[in-house]
Design a protein around this motif. Structure first.
Motif, PDB file in Angstrom:
ATOM      1  N   VAL A  70      -3.628   3.599  -3.996  1.00 17.81           N
ATOM      2  CA  VAL A  70      -2.384   3.913  -3.979  1.00 17.81           C
ATOM      3  C   VAL A  70      -1.660   3.805  -2.675  1.00 17.81           C
ATOM      4  N   ARG A  71      -0.633   2.741  -2.721  1.00 14.30           N
ATOM      5  CA  ARG A  71      -0.017   2.371  -1.661  1.00 14.30           C
ATOM      6  C   ARG A  71       1.457   2.458  -2.033  1.00 14.30           C
ATOM      7  N   HIS A  72       2.479   2.071  -1.056  1.00 15.54           N
ATOM      8  CA  HIS A  72       3.687   1.716  -1.325  1.00 15.54           C
ATOM      9  C   HIS A  72       3.925   0.227  -0.950  1.00 15.54           C
ATOM     10  N   ASP A  73       4.973  -0.426  -1.639  1.00 16.54           N
ATOM     11  CA  ASP A  73       4.915  -1.835  -1.448  1.00 16.54           C
ATOM     12  C   ASP A  73       5.610  -2.028  -0.115  1.00 16.54           C
ATOM     13  N   ASP A  74       6.166  -1.226   0.580  1.00 17.65           N
ATOM     14  CA  ASP A  74       6.490  -1.438   2.381  1.00 17.65           C
ATOM     15  C   ASP A  74       5.363  -1.251   3.183  1.00 17.65           C
TER      16      ASP A  74
END
Length: 79
Positions: A70-74
């Motif tokens: 899980v990660r964030h697009d930034d």
């Protein structure tokens, strides 16, 4: 060719979502709770690997070992 799909956060992921990704999606949904309008997930496939992205920018994908990440697009995925 594999087609993607969309569903609302908090709803059960469609059967086409691989189990490891579905489990991570459920965990993200639980962390966000149910306050306010619910964003939508989009499942796409890149080179045969599933990528689920929430409208808020959260991304769930499988690493080379088949583990959900899980990660964030930034976030810089290369650094």
């Amino acid at each position: 060719m594999q087609l993607g799909t969309r569903w609302t956060s908090g709803d059960e992921p469609p059967a086409s979502v691989p189990p490891a990704v579905a489990a991570a999606v459920r965990a993200v949904d639980a962390a966000f709770g149910s306050a306010g309008p619910r964003p939508r997930w989009t499942l796409t496939w890149l080179e045969g690997r599933p990528i689920a992205e929430l409208d808020s920018g959260v991304i769930v994908e499988l690493d080379a070992d088949g583990t959900a990440v899980v990660r964030h697009d930034d976030e810089d995925e290369f650094g």
